[in-house]
Motif scaffolding. Structure first.
Motif, mmCIF file in Angstrom:
data_model
loop_
_atom_site.group_PDB
_atom_site.id
_atom_site.type_symbol
_atom_site.label_atom_id
_atom_site.label_comp_id
_atom_site.label_asym_id
_atom_site.label_seq_id
_atom_site.Cartn_x
_atom_site.Cartn_y
_atom_site.Cartn_z
ATOM 1 N N GLU A 138 -20.193 -6.596 9.800
ATOM 2 C CA GLU A 138 -19.882 -5.259 8.581
ATOM 3 C C GLU A 138 -21.418 -4.245 8.735
ATOM 4 O O GLU A 138 -21.322 -3.292 8.517
ATOM 5 C CB GLU A 138 -19.292 -6.035 7.614
ATOM 6 N N ALA A 139 -22.366 -5.675 8.840
ATOM 7 C CA ALA A 139 -23.350 -4.579 8.592
ATOM 8 C C ALA A 139 -23.871 -3.757 9.620
ATOM 9 O O ALA A 139 -24.496 -2.700 9.766
ATOM 10 C CB ALA A 139 -24.535 -5.671 8.783
ATOM 11 N N THR A 140 -23.319 -3.310 10.992
ATOM 12 C CA THR A 140 -23.602 -3.108 12.402
ATOM 13 C C THR A 140 -22.564 -2.047 13.180
ATOM 14 O O THR A 140 -22.549 -1.499 13.844
ATOM 15 C CB THR A 140 -23.569 -4.004 13.348
ATOM 16 N N ILE A 141 -21.334 -2.241 12.599
ATOM 17 C CA ILE A 141 -19.983 -1.502 13.421
ATOM 18 C C ILE A 141 -19.797 -0.228 12.279
ATOM 19 O O ILE A 141 -19.442 -0.903 11.010
ATOM 20 C CB ILE A 141 -18.746 -2.538 13.278
ATOM 21 N N PRO A 142 -19.716 0.540 12.873
ATOM 22 C CA PRO A 142 -19.473 1.959 11.190
ATOM 23 C C PRO A 142 -17.837 1.182 11.292
ATOM 24 O O PRO A 142 -17.067 0.831 12.299
ATOM 25 C CB PRO A 142 -19.955 3.252 12.469
ATOM 26 N N ALA A 143 -18.131 1.702 9.485
ATOM 27 C CA ALA A 143 -16.978 1.386 9.271
ATOM 28 C C ALA A 143 -15.707 2.271 9.419
ATOM 29 O O ALA A 143 -14.390 1.517 9.192
ATOM 30 C CB ALA A 143 -17.180 1.522 7.832
ATOM 31 N N ALA A 144 -16.103 3.935 9.954
ATOM 32 C CA ALA A 144 -14.859 4.657 10.338
ATOM 33 C C ALA A 144 -14.596 4.517 11.720
ATOM 34 O O ALA A 144 -16.111 4.909 12.079
ATOM 35 C CB ALA A 144 -15.447 5.682 9.749
ATOM 36 N N GLY A 145 -14.275 5.107 12.188
ATOM 37 C CA GLY A 145 -14.405 5.069 14.066
ATOM 38 C C GLY A 145 -13.617 3.930 15.095
ATOM 39 O O GLY A 145 -13.861 4.296 16.354
ATOM 40 N N LEU A 180 -10.361 -18.511 10.838
ATOM 41 C CA LEU A 180 -9.896 -16.967 10.857
ATOM 42 C C LEU A 180 -9.009 -16.491 9.524
ATOM 43 O O LEU A 180 -9.270 -15.054 9.617
ATOM 44 C CB LEU A 180 -9.511 -16.392 11.971
ATOM 45 N N ARG A 181 -7.976 -17.126 9.822
ATOM 46 C CA ARG A 181 -6.759 -16.652 8.954
ATOM 47 C C ARG A 181 -7.593 -16.680 7.690
ATOM 48 O O ARG A 181 -7.294 -15.856 6.831
ATOM 49 C CB ARG A 181 -5.264 -17.953 8.907
ATOM 50 N N LYS A 182 -8.622 -17.697 7.273
ATOM 51 C CA LYS A 182 -8.658 -17.860 5.503
ATOM 52 C C LYS A 182 -10.183 -16.747 5.342
ATOM 53 O O LYS A 182 -9.491 -16.433 4.478
ATOM 54 C CB LYS A 182 -9.728 -19.165 5.379
ATOM 55 N N ILE A 183 -10.838 -16.256 6.143
ATOM 56 C CA ILE A 183 -11.575 -15.058 6.213
ATOM 57 C C ILE A 183 -10.711 -13.920 5.996
ATOM 58 O O ILE A 183 -10.965 -12.954 5.810
ATOM 59 C CB ILE A 183 -12.340 -15.306 7.304
ATOM 60 N N TYR A 184 -9.681 -13.168 7.081
ATOM 61 C CA TYR A 184 -9.139 -12.314 6.970
ATOM 62 C C TYR A 184 -8.049 -12.135 6.653
ATOM 63 O O TYR A 184 -7.516 -10.782 6.321
ATOM 64 C CB TYR A 184 -9.031 -11.788 8.515
ATOM 65 N N GLY A 185 -7.066 -12.788 6.086
ATOM 66 C CA GLY A 185 -5.814 -13.201 5.061
ATOM 67 C C GLY A 185 -5.208 -11.930 6.275
ATOM 68 O O GLY A 185 -5.210 -12.664 7.056
ATOM 69 N N GLN A 210 -20.582 -15.803 8.930
ATOM 70 C CA GLN A 210 -21.839 -15.489 8.406
ATOM 71 C C GLN A 210 -22.012 -14.585 9.841
ATOM 72 O O GLN A 210 -22.395 -13.898 10.061
ATOM 73 C CB GLN A 210 -22.476 -16.609 9.238
ATOM 74 N N ALA A 211 -20.695 -14.596 10.953
ATOM 75 C CA ALA A 211 -20.793 -13.264 12.640
ATOM 76 C C ALA A 211 -20.026 -12.563 11.878
ATOM 77 O O ALA A 211 -20.588 -11.390 12.433
ATOM 78 C CB ALA A 211 -19.602 -14.460 13.404
ATOM 79 N N ARG A 212 -18.752 -12.529 11.033
ATOM 80 C CA ARG A 212 -18.202 -11.536 10.045
ATOM 81 C C ARG A 212 -18.910 -10.945 9.713
ATOM 82 O O ARG A 212 -19.006 -9.109 9.571
ATOM 83 C CB ARG A 212 -17.180 -11.343 9.456
ATOM 84 N N ALA A 213 -20.318 -11.274 8.897
ATOM 85 C CA ALA A 213 -21.190 -10.673 8.410
ATOM 86 C C ALA A 213 -21.623 -9.838 8.834
ATOM 87 O O ALA A 213 -22.264 -8.269 8.313
ATOM 88 C CB ALA A 213 -21.768 -11.040 6.800
ATOM 89 N N LEU A 214 -22.508 -9.461 10.125
ATOM 90 C CA LEU A 214 -23.037 -9.180 10.567
ATOM 91 C C LEU A 214 -21.664 -7.690 11.111
ATOM 92 O O LEU A 214 -23.015 -6.994 11.280
ATOM 93 C CB LEU A 214 -23.656 -10.438 11.839
ATOM 94 N N ALA A 231 -12.808 -2.073 16.427
ATOM 95 C CA ALA A 231 -12.710 -3.301 17.344
ATOM 96 C C ALA A 231 -13.854 -3.605 17.879
ATOM 97 O O ALA A 231 -14.949 -3.009 18.259
ATOM 98 C CB ALA A 231 -12.052 -2.967 19.082
ATOM 99 N N TYR A 232 -14.344 -5.240 18.241
ATOM 100 C CA TYR A 232 -15.393 -5.245 18.053
ATOM 101 C C TYR A 232 -15.664 -6.663 18.646
ATOM 102 O O TYR A 232 -14.865 -7.620 18.312
ATOM 103 C CB TYR A 232 -16.353 -5.573 16.431
ATOM 104 N N ARG A 233 -17.181 -7.695 18.994
ATOM 105 C CA ARG A 233 -16.905 -9.035 19.035
ATOM 106 C C ARG A 233 -17.709 -8.979 18.446
ATOM 107 O O ARG A 233 -18.272 -8.884 17.190
ATOM 108 C CB ARG A 233 -18.117 -9.054 20.167
ATOM 109 N N LEU A 234 -16.619 -10.694 17.851
ATOM 110 C CA LEU A 234 -16.836 -11.659 16.616
ATOM 111 C C LEU A 234 -18.050 -12.321 16.797
ATOM 112 O O LEU A 234 -18.617 -12.797 15.591
ATOM 113 C CB LEU A 234 -15.370 -11.770 15.910
ATOM 114 N N VAL A 235 -17.145 -12.610 17.844
ATOM 115 C CA VAL A 235 -18.430 -14.046 18.134
ATOM 116 C C VAL A 235 -18.848 -14.359 19.380
ATOM 117 O O VAL A 235 -18.454 -14.068 20.474
ATOM 118 C CB VAL A 235 -17.944 -16.035 18.342
ATOM 119 N N HIS A 236 -20.164 -14.083 19.948
ATOM 120 C CA HIS A 236 -20.467 -13.945 20.955
ATOM 121 C C HIS A 236 -21.017 -15.064 21.612
ATOM 122 O O HIS A 236 -22.546 -15.481 21.231
ATOM 123 C CB HIS A 236 -21.150 -12.921 20.840
#
Ligand code: SAH
Length: 396
Positions: A92-99, A145-150, A86-90, A102-107
């Motif tokens: 992916e929706a808010t951090i620009p895909a290009a450029g 994390l490993r399961k989700i990010y592979g 759920q954290a990652r989905a947020l 680095a981002y905070r995954l869990v706050h």
């Protein structure tokens, strides 16, 4: 079925804040408990007459339970996987895909995971536990994390040694929970390159929370002479140069920070870039800067108040810093001024800046009111989570 070590029953009427999804239980609200729990165990919280309210991590102290779920559930591998997905989905929706890599995954509370911070730097995740419960869960979190990010993840680093507070601290030195391959030290943020040192740097290595504010700064930089105070790794400097600043001076009291600033400038610009970094106290530097006519300033100090008791002194320090800046900035200059103290709220901060403007005797206008970006979400029931406050001002 799953096993619960302890059930806490609240005093009559003390369930209201939990019903409104506030994620903390204060010890003063607890009437009695059944069973025994050690710090970090998962416990359940009930009303005085036995209605289930929440599941969370137990800790001694004034905040005794930090809520992980408002429904009865096991805190197991499936729980962590669902929460992180759920954290990652947020993100992916808010951090620009290009450029931006680095981002905070869990706050923490903002992701309904009080006590946990995870920052992602390219193919490395840096985990910071602020509670014993989250620290004890670190391997489960790493597994999820490993399961989700592979294969997108080459390393998971635990950096909790300095963030855990407990009397029988079971903290171990910072270490890799997982390491499979080469980790890239250089991340991208809005297309700029930054070297991140998560092993030795402050916090998790980089201040991701200023990403949007740095970009705004670059829009004000063209042709200006900028002073970046409390620069740490030089994020604002890079954006100022990128935005066409005529000259940038950066100041930090830490020599390590200044070395990182210089590295980050050279990762993005040629040697001729008009940037100079100084190892100095920011207040002293401002006082001695009478000969420089800066017309763009960034004031991004460390949290002056770490707890409520320090609030008064902190507000004085913010005031002093802003007075010094307003008194020195050139006519029509722009000031980006920030506070990242959790206990200093928006109104207190604005008042401190207002007082500073009044003391400097110069007309000041607010152009923007800034906060933290979407990967640092604020749980509306936990307003304490809104820790970053900023104002962009024009000084006449
Ligand atoms: N603006 C930075 C983050 C600043 S963190 C960014 O965008 O990444 C605060 C920084 O202030 C730290 O690097 C710390 O070393 C520095 N610092 C603390 N006290 C200082 C002082 N009195 N003078 C100068 N720098 C100071």
């Amino acid at each position: 079925m799953y096993h619960i070590m302890m059930r806490l029953f609240l005093k009559k009427g003390r369930e209201e804040s939990l019903r409104r999804f506030h994620p903390w239980v204060f010890s003063g609200a607890v009437a009695r408990h059944e069973g025994q729990a050690a710090e970090g165990d998962v416990v359940e919280v009930y009303t005085h007459d036995g209605v289930f309210l929440a599941t969370g991590h137990y800790q001694e102290g004034s905040i005794t339970v930090r809520v992980l779920s408002f429904r009865p559930c096991a805190i197991d591998a499936a729980f962590w996987e669902a929460a992180l997905r759920q954290a990652r989905a947020l993100r992916e929706a808010t951090i620009p895909a290009a450029g931006t890599t680095a981002y905070r995954l869990v706050h923490g509370e903002g992701d309904n995971l009080p006590g946990l911070v995870i920052d992602v730097y390219g193919n490395t995740a840096v985990l910071q536990a602020h509670t014993i419960g989250m620290f004890r869960a670190r391997h489960a979190v790493a597994g999820a994390l490993r399961k989700i990010y592979g294969t997108q993840l080459a390393a998971i680093y635990d950096k909790s040694a300095t963030t855990l507070v407990s009397k029988d601290n079971e903290a171990v030195p910072d270490s890799y929970l997982y390491r499979a391959g080469e980790t890239g030290r250089v991340i991208l943020e809005n297309g700029y390159r930054f070297a991140v040192d998560w092993e030795k740097g402050q916090k998790t290595g980089f201040f991701l929370d200023q990403r949007d504010n740095r970009r705004l700064l670059s829009q004000y930089a063209q042709g200006r002479s900028a002073l970046n105070l409390f620069c740490y790794t030089g994020g604002f400097s890079v954006y100022a140069l990128g935005g066409g600043a005529a000259r940038v001076h950066a100041v930090d009291s830490s020599q390590r920070a200044i070395d990182l600033v210089n590295e980050n400038i050279s990762l993005n610009f040629t040697r001729a870039a008009p940037h100079e970094a100084f190892t100095a106290d920011a207040f002293d530097f401002l006082h001695n800067s009478a000969n420089h006519a800066y017309d763009l300033m960034v004031l991004d100090p460390p949290a002056f108040a770490k707890h409520k008791g320090a609030l008064r002194n902190a507000l004085q320090a913010y005031k002093r810093l802003n007075v010094a800046a307003f008194s020195r900035i050139a006519l029509g200059g722009i000031v980006f001024t920030f506070s990242c103290s959790q206990v200093v709220n928006k109104i207190d901060f604005r008042h401190a800046v207002f007082s500073a403007a009044a003391i400097s005797g110069r007309p000041v206008r607010i152009l923007h009111q800034l906060t933290q970006p979407a990967d640092h979400p604020i749980n509306i029931y936990h307003p304490e989570g809104e820790y970053l406050k900023g104002l962009v001002l024009q000084v006449e």
